[in-house]
Design a protein around this motif. Structure first.
Motif, PDB file in Angstrom:
ATOM      1  N   UNK A  96      -5.721  -2.753   4.317  1.00  0.00           N
ATOM      2  CA  UNK A  96      -4.637  -1.781   4.437  1.00  0.00           C
ATOM      3  C   UNK A  96      -4.619  -0.894   3.191  1.00  0.00           C
ATOM      4  N   UNK A  97      -4.655   0.418   3.417  1.00  0.00           N
ATOM      5  CA  UNK A  97      -4.590   1.357   2.302  1.00  0.00           C
ATOM      6  C   UNK A  97      -3.190   1.358   1.704  1.00  0.00           C
ATOM      7  N   UNK A  98      -3.042   2.008   0.564  1.00  0.00           N
ATOM      8  CA  UNK A  98      -1.750   2.032  -0.118  1.00  0.00           C
ATOM      9  C   UNK A  98      -0.677   2.736   0.704  1.00  0.00           C
ATOM     10  N   UNK A  99      -1.091   3.661   1.590  1.00  0.00           N
ATOM     11  CA  UNK A  99      -0.106   4.364   2.421  1.00  0.00           C
ATOM     12  C   UNK A  99       0.265   3.565   3.671  1.00  0.00           C
ATOM     13  N   UNK A 100      -0.256   2.352   3.823  1.00  0.00           N
ATOM     14  CA  UNK A 100       0.113   1.482   4.940  1.00  0.00           C
ATOM     15  C   UNK A 100      -0.803   1.561   6.137  1.00  0.00           C
ATOM     16  N   UNK A 101      -1.762   2.482   6.135  1.00  0.00           N
ATOM     17  CA  UNK A 101      -2.661   2.609   7.286  1.00  0.00           C
ATOM     18  C   UNK A 101      -3.723   1.499   7.255  1.00  0.00           C
ATOM     19  N   UNK A 102      -3.920   0.800   8.394  1.00  0.00           N
ATOM     20  CA  UNK A 102      -4.935  -0.257   8.433  1.00  0.00           C
ATOM     21  C   UNK A 102      -6.299   0.308   8.824  1.00  0.00           C
ATOM     22  N   UNK A 150       2.122   1.420   8.310  1.00  0.00           N
ATOM     23  CA  UNK A 150       3.011   0.263   8.308  1.00  0.00           C
ATOM     24  C   UNK A 150       3.247  -0.178   6.872  1.00  0.00           C
ATOM     25  N   UNK A 151       4.410  -0.695   6.617  1.00  0.00           N
ATOM     26  CA  UNK A 151       4.680  -1.200   5.286  1.00  0.00           C
ATOM     27  C   UNK A 151       3.829  -2.441   5.027  1.00  0.00           C
ATOM     28  N   UNK A 152       3.216  -2.512   3.862  1.00  0.00           N
ATOM     29  CA  UNK A 152       2.418  -3.704   3.552  1.00  0.00           C
ATOM     30  C   UNK A 152       3.323  -4.918   3.420  1.00  0.00           C
ATOM     31  N   UNK A 153       2.758  -6.123   3.424  1.00  0.00           N
ATOM     32  CA  UNK A 153       3.573  -7.333   3.253  1.00  0.00           C
ATOM     33  C   UNK A 153       4.411  -7.267   1.966  1.00  0.00           C
ATOM     34  N   UNK A 154       5.591  -7.824   2.020  1.00  0.00           N
ATOM     35  CA  UNK A 154       6.504  -7.780   0.867  1.00  0.00           C
ATOM     36  C   UNK A 154       5.903  -8.524  -0.321  1.00  0.00           C
ATOM     37  N   UNK A 155       5.344  -9.697  -0.050  1.00  0.00           N
ATOM     38  CA  UNK A 155       4.733 -10.492  -1.119  1.00  0.00           C
ATOM     39  C   UNK A 155       3.216 -10.324  -1.097  1.00  0.00           C
ATOM     40  N   UNK A 156       2.613 -10.541  -2.234  1.00  0.00           N
ATOM     41  CA  UNK A 156       1.157 -10.470  -2.287  1.00  0.00           C
ATOM     42  C   UNK A 156       0.554 -11.683  -1.599  1.00  0.00           C
ATOM     43  N   UNK A 211      -7.412  -8.535  -1.100  1.00  0.00           N
ATOM     44  CA  UNK A 211      -7.017  -7.249  -0.526  1.00  0.00           C
ATOM     45  C   UNK A 211      -7.385  -7.135   0.947  1.00  0.00           C
ATOM     46  N   UNK A 212      -8.270  -8.013   1.440  1.00  0.00           N
ATOM     47  CA  UNK A 212      -8.583  -8.050   2.870  1.00  0.00           C
ATOM     48  C   UNK A 212      -7.427  -8.749   3.577  1.00  0.00           C
ATOM     49  N   UNK A 213      -6.719  -8.012   4.391  1.00  0.00           N
ATOM     50  CA  UNK A 213      -5.490  -8.508   5.015  1.00  0.00           C
ATOM     51  C   UNK A 213      -5.748  -9.548   6.093  1.00  0.00           C
TER      52      UNK A 213
END
Length: 598
Positions: A265-271, A579-585, A224-226
C-alpha cells in the motif's frame, strides 16, 4: 482432453487447454477408425471403459420413451481428478489438502445432425453451468463395475428426458421463429481412437509444504508488504470418452503451478499487487528453490518501487507493450476474433450475440504486419516449454495447426463440432464443445529491434505533440483465488464490458520523447477497443518470447508474442480514492527489528 470441467475452483479444475500428455508409453492407437479387436485385447482391463461401453450399448438399443425417438447420439465422458493444494503465509502453512473426485458427463441427443436437442452456447443454461458437456453425475472413485453402471444408468435417464424436453422446445421455437439459412447443430467427424495410460499424482507433499513455508517466510523480512500468499497446486487428471460413433479415448495429464502473490500500500492508501507464476507438468519441472526465492525477492522489489513511484496521468496516444504486457491483451483480442464463431441465436434474446468476425474470411481484421498461428501440438519454443497443448480436443477430434491471421487477413476460425459459417467441420479446437484458441504464435513482418522500436514510439509521440509517451512492461493476471482484496487497483488484470478491454498493468514507465529517459509510474489503467486493437498495431519487435497466461488455479496456456506499439491507446488515470492504512504498524516490524538486533 483439452478441457476438464471446473466443478470446484481448486479441487477439480482439470486443466483447461491442459499441458502436453505425460505418459510412460506412447498412445496405444491414434487413428481415424475404431480400434480393432486385436488392439482392444492387448489393452489391460479398464473397468471404466467396460462400464461405459456396456451401458452405452444398452441405452442405444433400449432407451426409448413413448412416441419419442431414440437417441441418435450418445456420448459419455468421465473426468477423474486428484489434486494436492498447499498455501502458506508469513512462514506458516495455511492449508494443505489432497482431494480426489470423479464425474460423468452424459451427452444424449435426439433428432439428427441437422436439428437435435442440444442447446448452443449463449443461452441461459450455459450461464449457470456447462450444459454443452451434458448432464453431470458424481461417480465412485473406486473402479467397481456395478457401482459405476448404476450411476451411468441414472445419468443417462436424466439426460434422455432432458433431451426430449429440449428437442420439443427447439422445434416449437423454430416453428414460431423460422431462421433463414440456418446451420445444422452438429458436424459429422471421422471416429478417432486415442489411448494413453492414466496418470497418478506422485509428489513429495512434505517437500512442497516446506518449500511454500520457506518462500512465504521471505515476506517476513518486508513488513511493508501488507498481504502475501504462496500457493502450490498439483493435479493429475484422467479422462475417458466413448460414443456411439466409434470415438474412444483415454487421456492422462499432469499440471503443477506455484503462485506467489503480494500486495503493498502506497502512502496515499492505494493498494498495488503483483504476482509470480511458475508452472510445469510434473512438479519436478518447476525451478529449484534458489530461483524461486529470487523470483519472490524480485517481486518484493518491484512492489516497493511501484509504491514509491509518482501517479500516472491520463493519456491517449502511442504506447509500447513489451511481451509480458502484450501477451494477455493479444490473447484476449485474438480469442475474441477467432473463437466461438458459431451463430448464437437460440434462447432468450437477452443473451443473443454474434461473433464479431463472422463472414470476414479473407478480409483484413488486423495490422498487415501480423500473422497468427494456432498450434495445439506445440510443446516448446526456443527451449522454453509451452503449456496448454493437446493432441485431441474435447470433442475427441485430432488437434490441427491452423493459420488464423495471415498478414492482417482473417484465414480461419478455431472450430468445434458446432457448425460455423465459412468453415467446414471441426479443426480440433473444441473447449467444452466451443471453438477456442490454444497455443498461439504471433509474429510481425517486418519487425524492429528493441532500440528502433523505442525510437519509433518516441517519434510517434513527437508527431502527435506529446512530451512523454508510455511503455508497459508487465500485465499479470491476479486471479480472485489468490487475492483477498476486491479493490479495483488490486485486480491487476482486466475487465471487459461493451467491447472495451481494460487492463491493469503492474509495471508502467513514462518516457521522455526528447531524451528517452524512463520513469516508473503507478496506477494507470490501459483501455483498448477489442474490435480495433489489432488494427492499431503500428509496429512490432523481433523479440518474440514465450509467455504464460494464467487464467485460474489450474489453467495455464502459452503464447509466443513480440513487443508491439499501439498507435492510439488510452491510459486512464488511477482511481482517485484510496484506503486508510492500518492504524498500527505490522507486528512483523517488531520481528524484523529483533532479528537485526540479534
Amino acid at each position: 482432453m483439452k478441457k476438464l470441467l471446473q466443478l470446484t475452483s481448486l479441487a477439480l479444475a482439470f486443466f483447461v487447454n491442459a499441458t502436453s500428455v505425460v505418459a510412460e508409453t506412447p498412445a496405444t492407437n491414434l487413428s481415424d477408425t475404431p480400434s480393432t479387436p486385436s488392439t482392444a485385447n492387448k489393452e489391460p482391463d479398464d473397468v471404466i471403459f467396460r462400464a461405459l461401453q456396456d451401458e452405452m450399448a444398452r441405452n442405444q438399443q433400449r432407451l426409448k420413451l413413448g412416441v419419442h425417438s431414440q437417441p441418435y447420439f450418445l456420448q459419455y465422458k468421465v473426468l477423474d481428478s486428484e489434486t494436492c493444494y498447499i498455501t502458506a503465509s508469513c512462514g506458516a502453512i495455511a492449508q494443505s489438502r489432497t482431494s480426489r473426485s470423479r464425474y460423468l458427463y452424459s451427452d444424449v441427443r435426439i433428432g439428427d445432425y441437422n436439428l437435435d436437442s442440444s442447446r448452443k452456447p449463449g443461452n441461459l443454461d450455459s450461464l449457470f453451468g456447462s450444459s454443452s458437456m451434458g448432464v453431470s453425475q458424481s461417480l465412485p472413485i473406486e473402479d467397481d463395475y456395478y457401482a459405476l453402471r448404476h450411476q451411468m444408468w441414472l445419468a443417462s435417464d436424466r439426460a434422455y428426458k432432458k433431451a426430449i424436453e429440449s428437442y420439443e422446445d427447439k422445434k416449437a421455437n423454430l416453428k414460431a421463429h423460422p431462421e433463414t439459412d440456418r446451420l445444422g447443430d452438429f458436424t459429422k467427424e471421422k471416429p478417432v481412437v486415442f489411448l494413453k495410460p492414466a496418470v497418478n499424482l506422485k509428489l513429495d507433499k512434505k517437500k512442497w509444504e516446506d518449500t511454500c513455508r520457506k518462500l512465504s517466510e521471505v515476506f517476513v523480512q518486508y513488513p511493508e508488504i501488507e498481504y502475501s500468499v504462496v500457493s502450490f497446486t498439483s493435479q493429475a487428471g484422467n479422462a475417458w470418452l466413448v460414443n456411439n460413433e466409434g470415438f474412444k479415448h483415454r487421456d492422462g495429464k499432469l499440471q503443477t503451478i506455484l503462485s506467489v502473490f503480494a500486495r503493498i500500500r502506497a502512502k496515499d492508501g492505494r493498494p498495488y499487487c503483483d504476482a509470480e507464476f511458475m508452472a510445469g507438468e510434473a512438479d519436478k519441472e518447476l525451478p529449484d528453490f534458489k530461483n524461486m526465492e529470487k523470483s519472490v525477492k524480485d517481486l518484493v522489489a518491484r512492489l516497493k518501487r511501484t509504491a514509491e513511484a509518482p501517479l500516472a496521468k491520463a493519456y491517449s496516444g502511442p504506447i509500447l507493450l513489451e511481451p509480458e504486457a502484450s501477451a494477455p491483451m493479444l490473447y484476449m483480442a485474438i480469442a475474441n476474433m477467432t473463437a466461438a464463431a458459431h451463430e448464437k441465436t437460440e434462447g432468450s434474446s437477452l443473451f443473443r450475440s454474434v461473433q464479431p468476425s463472422r463472414h470476414k474470411i479473407n478480409q483484413r481484421v488486423s495490422s498487415r504486419l501480423l500473422t497468427v498461428v494456432d498450434d495445439p501440438a506445440a510443446t516448446t519454443y526456443k527451449g522454453t516449454p509451452l503449456l496448454g497443448n493437446y493432441e485431441v480436443d474435447d470433442d475427441g477430434v485430432h488437434a490441427q495447426k491452423i493459420t488464423l491471421i495471415e498478414k492482417g487477413l482473417l484465414k480461419n476460425f478455431c472450430t468445434s463440432r458446432i457448425p460455423t459459417p465459412d468453415t467446414a467441420g471441426s479443426n480440433g479446437h473444441s473447449l467444452n464443445g466451443v471453438g477456442s484458441v490454444s497455443v498461439l504464435f504471433v509474429s510481425a513482418e517486418p519487425s524492429l529491434q528493441a532500440k528502433k522500436l523505442k525510437r519509433k514510439l518516441m517519434d510517434l509521440g513527437k508527431e502527435q505533440g506529446y512530451d512523454e509517451v508510455y511503455i508497459i512492461k508487465r500485465i499479470v493476471r491476479i486471479p480472485s483465488w489468490l487475492s483477498s482484496s476486491d479493490s479495483e487497483s488490486s485486480s491487476s488484470f482486466f475487465s471487459k464490458l461493451g467491447g472495451d478491454l481494460t487492463l491493469y498493468p503492474t509495471e508502467v514507465y513514462k518516457v521522455s520523447v526528447k531524451t528517452g529517459k524512463e520513469e516508473l509510474v503507478r496506477g494507470g489503467r490501459l483501455s483498448v477497443q477489442m474490435s480495433r486493437v489489432l488494427r492499431d498495431i503500428t509496429c512490432a519487435g523481433d523479440d518474440e518470447r514465450a509467455c504464460s497466461f494464467v487464467q485460474d488455479a489450474m489453467y495455464v496456456s502459452s503464447l509466443v508474442v513480440p513487443s508491439i506499439v499501439l498507435y492510439d491507446a488510452d491510459l486512464k488515470e488511477p482511481v482517485k480514492s484510496g484506503e486508510k492504512p492500518p492504524v498500527l504498524e505490522s507486528p512483523l516490524t517488531l520481528k524484523t527489528q529483533k532479528s537485526k538486533e540479534e
